[in-house]
Design an enzyme around this catalytic site. Sequence first.
Site, PDB file in Angstrom:
ATOM      1  N   GLU A   1      43.532  41.633  43.975  1.00 13.54           N
ATOM      2  CA  GLU A   1      44.618  42.113  44.830  1.00 13.54           C
ATOM      3  C   GLU A   1      44.147  42.421  46.247  1.00 13.54           C
ATOM      4  O   GLU A   1      44.544  43.405  46.859  1.00 13.54           O
ATOM      5  CB  GLU A   1      45.280  43.342  44.206  1.00 13.54           C
TER       6      GLU A   1
ATOM      7  N   ARG B   1      48.687  34.146  34.574  1.00 14.04           N
ATOM      8  CA  ARG B   1      47.941  35.347  34.970  1.00 14.04           C
ATOM      9  C   ARG B   1      47.298  36.029  33.763  1.00 14.04           C
ATOM     10  O   ARG B   1      46.211  36.600  33.871  1.00 14.04           O
ATOM     11  CB  ARG B   1      48.888  36.311  35.688  1.00 14.04           C
TER      12      ARG B   1
ATOM     13  N   ASP C   1      49.643  44.072  32.957  1.00 18.07           N
ATOM     14  CA  ASP C   1      49.506  45.254  33.813  1.00 18.07           C
ATOM     15  C   ASP C   1      50.335  46.424  33.302  1.00 18.07           C
ATOM     16  O   ASP C   1      51.412  46.708  33.840  1.00 18.07           O
ATOM     17  CB  ASP C   1      49.936  44.908  35.244  1.00 18.07           C
TER      18      ASP C   1
ATOM     19  N   GLU D   1      41.122  50.940  29.533  1.00 14.09           N
ATOM     20  CA  GLU D   1      41.849  51.565  30.632  1.00 14.09           C
ATOM     21  C   GLU D   1      43.330  51.635  30.259  1.00 14.09           C
ATOM     22  O   GLU D   1      44.002  50.611  30.149  1.00 14.09           O
ATOM     23  CB  GLU D   1      41.676  50.773  31.936  1.00 14.09           C
TER      24      GLU D   1
ATOM     25  N   GLU E   1      54.057  53.981  35.642  1.00 18.02           N
ATOM     26  CA  GLU E   1      54.415  53.038  36.701  1.00 18.02           C
ATOM     27  C   GLU E   1      55.533  52.086  36.290  1.00 18.02           C
ATOM     28  O   GLU E   1      56.432  51.800  37.067  1.00 18.02           O
ATOM     29  CB  GLU E   1      53.167  52.243  37.100  1.00 18.02           C
TER      30      GLU E   1
ATOM     31  N   TRP F   1      53.692  37.356  41.273  1.00 24.76           N
ATOM     32  CA  TRP F   1      54.311  38.630  41.644  1.00 24.76           C
ATOM     33  C   TRP F   1      55.818  38.626  41.351  1.00 24.76           C
ATOM     34  O   TRP F   1      56.467  39.651  41.478  1.00 24.76           O
ATOM     35  CB  TRP F   1      54.086  38.908  43.136  1.00 24.76           C
TER      36      TRP F   1
END
Length: 717
Positions: free
Chosen positions: A307, A352, A381, A403, A409, A559
């Site tokens: 990113e 991705r 994500d 993680e 989010e 995106w």
Amino acid sequence: MTSLRFAFLFLLLSFSALAQKDYKLWLQYNETSNSVMISEYKSNLKGIVVLGNSETIKIAEKELKTGFSDMLGNISEIKSDIKGENNLIVGSESNLNAEIKNELQSDFAKINDEGFIVKTVSFKNKKQIIITGKNDVAVLYGVFNFLRILQTNKSIKNLNIADSPKTSIRILNHWDNLDRTVERGYAGFSLWNWQKLPDFIDQRYIDYARANASIGINGTVLTNVNANALILTPQYLEKVEALANVFRPYGIKVYLTARFSAPIEIGGLKTADPKDPEVINWWKNKSAEIYKRIPDFGGFLVKANSEGQPGPQNYGRDHVDGANMLADAVAPFGGIIMWRAFVYSEHDANDRAKQAYAEFQPYDGKFKENVIVQVKNGAIDFQPREPFHPLFGAMPKTPLMMEFQITQEYLGFSTHLVFLPKLFQEVLESDTYQKGKGSTVAKVVDGTLYQNKLTGIAGVANIGNDLNWTGHPFAQANWYGFGRLAWNPYLDSETIADEWLRSTFSNDENFIKPVKSIMIESREAVVNYMTPLGLHHIMDTGHHYGPGPWVSNLSRPEWNPTYYHKADQNGIGFDRSKSGTNAVSQYVPEVADLFDNLETCPEKDLLWFHHVSWDYKLKNGQTLWNGLALKYQEGVNQAAAMQNVWNKAGKYVDSERFNEVKMLLEIQYKEAKWWRDACLLYFQQFSGKELPEGVEKPTQTLEYFKSLKFPFAPGNG
């Protein structure tokens, strides 16, 4: 006037007391109302004997005094030696007398350096309770565990606990910027007031450390993974040192994010090439400078070549080159490097979800022993639901660190009640089949699958300077639950919810049972009203607030939400089967075959792995279109049911927190309907089908939903 002043003062004090409840998290230490347990506690806790005088032991003693005083009244005297029976004896192994130590010999053999023992023993024919461990921080963990027993109204008659953390690094990742904004933060500004540090130590720093110690978190990354090199300058390192000094007695190490281009930005070099001798020397000197200030500094977390962040690939090098160069710099001081595997490139728009595996798996076994690769729970994500990341289990010679994202989010921010330990547990229980059945992600993370020595779990923090720390009172449970699962990845989320509710609100079963049920169901509700049946990443762009499945105009294909759902007249879903992008091949054959076959692929992951016809028959007999629409409606119904349950909980909860949650649940219900209506109207263009019976009709048009803009949605950093 006097009476008016008195009334005003009374109101202020009352508000302060209520506000304290929000602030005190799960450490409420509410007065015990169970008469049977009060009698048991008082008869078994005649005195407290504290052995040792370190800062950590003093904290443990203070915690016990506070807990006993608040829950039971001042029932125990502090003694300098062991007289009589029914004492609570608190101290590390080295401070215990020989007879007690001998009594606990087999228990000490069961624990590691951070583990604790809480045990009822007979010493000189007199019954005593011992809280001990191999060092003072372990004792502090034991003290918090003991107080949790009292908080949750459990018996202390015959205690026999020997408990150790199953991971060595249990760490919060703060995505906090130096200007105090928080990327993907929904609870106010950053806790760290860099302007006032190092000389002003906010009480919040101490209370933050205390809360983390109470659930066994032993590390904190203070700064955003989208790093700012200024944090490594002397001006800021002095401030970091001040925080490290606060956190140390609570067993918490400080870590920092390292911007890979720091040698250029603050070092005056012309390159940040990890093979350049000057660059290597710069990082060695910088590490020595940090460790001179902070001897127990944990090390660096690095986001590189992702990113737009700089990294070794800028210089024709690879992740191994970058990570190992930094690992060598911190190795003499016992430091580690956490190197993130969250990478994807605009130059590879194929899928991705495949990129992290493709980029990292070939490097297995090439990283230095003090490098741990930090892998998100799923390949995209932090979505409401993702299959487990294929890297887990696929790098047997490399320690992998989980993680998770604690901040919400993609799950409604801090306005939605979503109990994330349910998500965490689902991932940890997933079977990789890397060494046959039972090779769970949890066994990869705790090192037992491949005997990795360096182990860890990271959580992207949901903490800000809001009075209640997390924006939503129930979002506190995600911080709590993360800590409990980092300590023991095999805990059940229902057990965690039960502990948290009892410690935070009430032990009344009439409250616990229904509220626990909505917590356990809440994550599935969000999946249903946002991204059912394997849909993913259809949130609005940038801020990720609300639905945006129509977004298709961003410069990078991956995106755009349209990239992920690929809805057309033939159906919907991303084809990752062998006939599609073949992402399934990154899993072992047992898992790959399960996901690849349309008939065996779990329906919760269906549209993640397959592009499916609108008329495809689901297992319940519904067509895909009807099933999708009914799932969206089910999520809305679940949000309404959560409201109904909470509305009956008022008698068990203080009015301030009750009303806070009530208002937030109303927002959640409205936004659940927004998600349902916007998504179904958009997808209906492709299916060409009517909404099935049982699904409420939208009251707005698709054009209306597309017109909504949120330029100041929180969390954009």
